[in-house]
Design an enzyme around this catalytic site. Structure first.
Site, mmCIF file in Angstrom:
data_model
loop_
_atom_site.group_PDB
_atom_site.id
_atom_site.type_symbol
_atom_site.label_atom_id
_atom_site.label_comp_id
_atom_site.label_asym_id
_atom_site.label_seq_id
_atom_site.Cartn_x
_atom_site.Cartn_y
_atom_site.Cartn_z
ATOM 1 N N ASP A 95 0.831 -1.218 0.000
ATOM 2 C CA ASP A 95 0.000 0.000 0.000
ATOM 3 C C ASP A 95 0.862 1.262 0.000
ATOM 4 O OD1 ASP A 95 0.722 -0.881 2.659
ATOM 5 O OD2 ASP A 95 -0.624 0.619 3.496
ATOM 6 N N GLU A 160 -0.069 -1.335 5.600
ATOM 7 C CA GLU A 160 0.956 -0.906 6.568
ATOM 8 C C GLU A 160 0.749 0.544 6.974
ATOM 9 O OE1 GLU A 160 4.466 0.896 8.203
ATOM 10 O OE2 GLU A 160 3.600 1.426 6.275
#
Ligand SMILES: [Zn+2]
Length: 406
Positions: A95, A160
């Site tokens: 991400d 994350e």
């Protein structure tokens, strides 16, 4: 140093650029930040890796109805080692954060641009630097016909950036058996431009919400109320003193080497000027040395609250918003010692071990007992407009990772 590995990496600069370009072209933004999650990007990465001849993939799909296809996928590529009793994990995250104000970017954040030895684009550093370097390390081994010493697991996690709830936290909760007790890991998600700092510990994070309750009244008759804002302000100063109070306890692994206590966020109290506020909320961000005496710290916080309660006639409630404990990795463990040796060997760097005040995703792995090195060679442009990474650093880090694998 293995010449064949280094030669492959030096000669395949274009493949680094190709993979970075592919990854940046598919924004994997959390639904909480207005995106659709990691599905498309993780699957594009898998497809690209399949074209390189890899076949052993595992998805861990955390359900999230707000995301594309209703899942937040984390992807694992397994490369069997000569010995399979433990695994060497390299964990990076798929991400990215949104680009922010596009006017601050010189180029399109989702189209990688190569300029003066650097790659520009959202995600090229955070954390595609880690993804690309680890993948290229594996490819260099494959090309040289070398089987890794221990099984290598490239773990590309979701979520994350917003707390890992749908990423590593989910994996550890649903698949606790995934990680063996002798496994070790490299997390290339933090670092410095000289690439010689290996992070092995983090301060424990404690965020407190401080709610002061007084008595509200008209501002022309303060004598009838108890001004919560004034009491809270007195408390802010008393809590800020804690830093000096505990300064003599030091650990030189960290910078600064002592625990920090910072009053930070302040919630709005009343909308108008002519009312004495009866309520006040502020927050305290504490970063505490792993060796500090937590009971003593809490005792000092509570006694300061009690003093203010008495002096100002208010009530103070403390609520723990974040309580993150992080174990320290053993400096003598194989991953740390080997990384020090490889850094000297491959890059001529004298590594130093450091601790940091910020929290990283490595803490979750350390807390299950794994030894984790957080390391990479980056200029720390993550989350900024015009995020970039150096191609030479990508190549260097790929060489280091490849040598860690063998
Ligand atoms: Zn990151």
């Amino acid at each position: 140093m293995n010449k064949e590995i280094c030669k492959y990496i030096d000669e395949h600069e274009s493949v680094f650029v190709e993979l970075e370009s592919l990854l940046s072209s598919i924004p994997a933004i959390s639904p909480l930040s207005g995106g659709e999650g990691e599905y498309k990007k993780a699957h594009a990465l898998e497809e690209w890796l399949r074209k390189q001849g890899y076949t052993d993939f595992q998805y861990i799909n955390a359900p999230d109805e707000k995301a594309y296809k209703g899942v937040r996928p984390s992807l694992i590529l397994t490369i069997p080692g000569k010995k399979q009793d433990r695994s060497f994990w390299i964990m990076s995250h798929v991400d990215v954060v949104p680009p922010g104000d596009l006017k601050l970017w010189d180029t399109d954040p989702y189209t990688v641009v190569v300029k003066d030895g650097k790659l520009y684009g959202r995600g090229v550093e955070d954390n595609q630097h880690g993804i690309t370097a680890s993948v290229m390390a594996a490819l260099a081994l494959k090309n040289a016909g070398i089987q890794p010493e221990y099984t290598v697991k490239l773990l590309f996690v979701a979520d994350e950036e917003i707390g890992s709830v749908y990423g590593l936290q989910y994996i550890l909760k649903e698949h606790p058996d995934l990680f063996g007790k002798d496994d070790y890991a490299l997390v290339p998600d933090s670092g410095c431009s000289t690439g010689d700092e290996i992070e092995i510990a983090e301060k424990n994070m404690l965020w407190l919400k401080v709610h002061t309750k007084g008595v509200q009244c008209h501002a022309s008759r303060p004598d009838l109320g108890k001004n919560a804002f004034v009491a809270a302000s007195a408390l802010v100063l008393k809590l800020a003193e804690l830093q000096d109070y505990f300064k003599s306890f030091q650990d030189n692994l960290f910078n600064p080497p002592y625990s920090t206590f910072a009053p930070t966020k302040k919630e709005a109290n009343i909308p108008n000027v002519n009312t004495i506020p009866g309520d006040d909320v502020f927050y305290l961000d504490c970063r505490i040395l792993p060796t500090a005496d937590m009971d003593k710290i809490m005792e000092e916080i509570h006694s300061r609250c009690q003093k203010v309660e008495k002096e100002y006639g208010v009530q103070i409630e403390l609520e723990t918003v974040v309580d993150g404990v992080s174990k320290k990795s053993n400096p003598e463990s194989p991953i740390i010692k080997r990384l020090i040796t490889v850094l000297k060997d491959v890059s001529g760097r004298d590594a130093k071990l450091v601790g940091i005040g910020g929290g990283t995703v490595a803490a979750y792995l350390r807390n299950i007992g794994m030894n984790v090195a957080v390391w990479s060679t980056i200029d720390e442009t993550c989350h900024m407009p015009n995020e970039y990474t150096w191609i030479k650093n990508l190549q260097n880090d790929a060489k280091v990772m490849a040598h860690l694998m063998i």
